[in-house]
Design an enzyme around this catalytic site. Structure first.
Site, short mmCIF file in Angstrom:
data_model
loop_
_atom_site.label_atom_id
_atom_site.label_comp_id
_atom_site.label_asym_id
_atom_site.label_seq_id
_atom_site.Cartn_x
_atom_site.Cartn_y
_atom_site.Cartn_z
N HIS A 1 6.53 60.78 20.27
CA HIS A 1 5.75 61.55 21.24
C HIS A 1 6.52 61.82 22.52
CE1 HIS A 1 5.41 57.39 22.35
NE2 HIS A 1 4.75 57.65 23.45
N CYS A 2 7.74 61.28 22.67
CA CYS A 2 8.45 61.41 23.94
C CYS A 2 9.85 62.01 23.82
CB CYS A 2 8.56 60.03 24.61
SG CYS A 2 7.00 59.38 25.22
N ILE A 3 10.71 61.39 23.03
CA ILE A 3 12.14 61.74 23.05
C ILE A 3 12.40 63.21 22.70
CG2 ILE A 3 14.44 61.11 22.25
CD1 ILE A 3 12.94 58.93 23.83
#
Length: 465
Positions: free
Chosen positions: A282-284
Site C-alpha cells: 500500500h506504500c512503496i
C-alpha cells in the site's frame, strides 16, 4: 504542552484534553481497512469508546458478528471489544456528530496515470464538514502529498462555518502499518504528528500517546506528510538499486543473493534490500508518485525518484524474460506453455495483494500466449486488467500447487514464497522453476532446472563489451 499553556478562554480544548487523558473521549475511525481497523482496536483496548465507520456493508456486518477480515487483528482479540461495546461498527456517517475526535483512514490510491486520487479523502472531509461541531479533533492518517491537510481538507472542513485551530482542531499523523509484522504494530511504532496549530498538535499527540508511548511532534501537517513520503521513497529507491544490481549480476554471471549476504556482514553503513518481481503493498509503489506529482507544482523534477520508479516498474517485464529464458533452455516457446505462478500477495504470509507485481507478470504471460494458473492460499480469486491495459476484466481462481498441477506445468514461477509452499518438493517435482525471491536457496537446486532472478549462468566475461 502543559494544561496551563491552553488559553483560559479555550474551554473546548481544555475539556477535550481532559477527556483524552481520562479515556472518555469518543473516537470515530473512518475507514476500517488495513490501517483503520488495527487503529480502532488499539484505541478501544486503551479504554476509549470507539465507533468504526465504513461504507462497506460487508465489513460492518463482519465486525458485528465479531469476525475480523484483517490478519493483523485476529477475531479472538477483536471479538471481546465488539461484545463489550467498547468498539462498534456502522455505515452511518451521522455518528461523526456524536464524537470528540475523528481519524480519517480511507484509501489514497493512484489513478491509472499515476496522479494522486484524493477522492476518498475529499469525500470523508465533506462528510465530516456536514456534521462538524465546535471542539472536535480531526486527524488525517491517509498517505498523501505535502499540503493536503491544509490546502484540501482544511478548506472543506471550514465550509461548516467553524475555523481550524480556533473552533476545531486539525492534524496529520501518517500511518506506519506493516501488514504481517507482529513486532512493529500500531501500538509499538512511533507516531509522527503535525498540527495546524500548537494546540491542535498537542491534542493529537495526547490521543496517540494513549496507545503508543513514543510520539514525535513536528512543526506542521506538511512536515508530517513529507516524513511519510521520505520513509517510503527511501525504500523504493534502495529496492530499485538492488533490482538494478540483480540485473547486472545476471549479465556478469554472478549471484546477487550471495553478494547481498556478504555485504550484510558489515555492521555499519549498509542496510540489506532485496530484489524481486517488482514492488507491492500500500506504500512503496504509491508514495513516491505523490512526491513526483507535487514536486511539479514547484517546477522541481525528482529525477532520482523517477529513475527508481522506472527500474521497479520494469521488474515484471524482466521476470517474464527469465521465464522465456528458462523455456528456451528446453527449446520451448512461451506461446502455449503451461505456467504455474506461486504466490500473488505482495509479500510472504500475508493476505494483502494490493499493488502486487504478480498480476502484471500474469497479464504479460497471458499476452504472450501462455496458459497461466496461479496458486495462493491467501488469495482465492485474482482480478486482472485493473489498469485497463492487459487481460481486462479477466478473473483467475487459485489452484492447489499439488502433484497434478506441478506435472501439468512447463514452468513454475515463484513470486511470493509463502511458508505454506513446500519449495523443496516443488523444485524436485517441477520441470523448470523461475525463482524471483531466492525461495530455492535451501531447496537443493537442481542443475539446469532453477533460473533465479539476480543469478547469471553466462560464462564470466562472455558478454563484456
Amino acid at each position: 504542552m502543559s494544561a496551563a499553556a491552553f488559553p483560559r478562554r479555550d474551554s473546548d480544548s481544555v475539556a477535550l484534553r481532559v477527556k483524552i487523558d481520562d479515556r472518555t473521549a469518543q473516537i470515530a475511525v473512518m475507514g476500517l481497512g488495513y490501517v483503520g481497523l488495527p487503529l480502532a482496536a488499539a484505541l478501544a483496548r486503551a479504554g476509549f469508546p470507539v465507533v468504526g465507520i465504513d461504507i462497506s456493508i460487508e465489513r460492518v456486518s463482519s465486525l458485528r458478528r465479531g469476525e475480523s477480515y484483517i490478519g493483523d487483528v485476529p477475531s479472538l482479540e477483536l471479538s471481546p471489544l465488539l461484545q463489550s461495546g467498547r468498539l462498534r461498527a456502522t455505515c452511518d456517517m451521522g455518528e461523526i456528530g456524536n464524537v470528540d475526535a475523528i481519524i480519517i483512514c480511507v484509501p489514497s490510491p493512484l489513478q491509472h496515470n499515476k496522479a494522486p486520487d484524493l477522492s476518498y479523502i475529499i469525500s470523508s472531509a465533506r462528510q465530516i464538514s456536514g456534521h462538524l461541531k465546535k471542539g472536535q479533533l480531526v486527524i488525517l492518517q491517509s498517505t498523501t502529498y505535502p499540503g493536503t491537510t491544509e490546502e484540501d481538507v482544511l478548506p472543506i472542513l471550514e465550509e461548516s462555518g467553524l475555523k481550524a485551530g480556533v473552533d476545531f482542531h486539525l492534524a496529520f499523523c501518517p500511518e506506519r502499518i506493516n501488514p504481517g509484522d507482529r513486532k512493529h504494530t500500531v501500538s509499538s511504532t512511533p507516531k509522527v504528528v503535525g498540527g495546524v496549530s500548537p494546540i491542535c498538535g498537542d491534542l493529537a499527540c495526547r490521543l496517540f500517546e494513549a496507545i503508543c508511548p513514543d510520539v514525535y511532534p513536528v512543526s506542521s501537517p506538511r512536515a508530517a506528510e513529507m516524513t511519510k513520503l521520505l520513509e517510503n521513497t527511501f525504500r523504493a529507491v534502495n529496492i530499485a538499486l538492488v533490482n538494478e544490481m540483480a540485473m547486472l549480476c545476471e549479465r556478469m554471471g554472478m549471484d546477487v543473493w550471495e553478494v547481498i549476504a556478504a555485504a550484510s556482514t558489515k555492521p555499519f553503513g549498509y542496510m540489506p534490500f532485496f530484489p524481486g518481481a517488482g514492488v507491492g503493498g500500500h506504500c512503496i509503489p504509491v508514495d513516491p508518485f505523490f512526491l513526483l506529482w507535487k514536486a511539479r507544482e514547484y517546477d522541481f523534477h525528482t529525477k532520482f525518484i523517477e529513475l527508481a520508479a522506472e527500474v521497479n516498474e520494469s521488474m515484471p517485464y524482466h521476470t517474464v524474460s527469465k521465464v522465456v529464458e528458462a523455456l528456451n533452455s528446453r527449446s520451448k516457446s512461451i506461446k502455449d506453455s503451461q505456467i504455474l505462478v506461486l504466490g500473488v500477495t505482495y509479500k510472504a504470509d500475508v493476505e494483502d495483494a494490493r499493488n502486487s507485481p504478480a498480476p502484471r507478470v500474469i497479464e504479460l504471460l497471458l499476452a504472450m500466449g501462455a496458459d497461466v494458473t496461479y496458486s495462493d492460499p491467501y488469495v482465492p480469486h485474482l482480478q486482472l486488467g485493473e489498469d485497463g491495459r492487459l487481460a481486462r476484466g479477466r478473473r483467475l481462481d487459485s489452484a492447489p500447487a499439488d502433484q497434478d498441477r506441478l506435472d501439468w506445468a512447463d514452468c513454475v514461477v515463484i513470486i511470493t514464497a509463502h511458508s505454506l509452499f513446500d519449495v523443496p518438493g516443488i523444485v524436485g517435482r517441477a520441470r523448470l522453476v523461475v525463482d524471483t525471491c531466492n525461495a530455492t536457496a535451501s531447496a537443493g537446486e537442481a542443475a539446469g532446472k532453477v533460473f533465479k532472478l539476480g543469478v547469471g549462468d553466462v560464462p564470466r566475461d562472455a558478454l563484456r563489451a
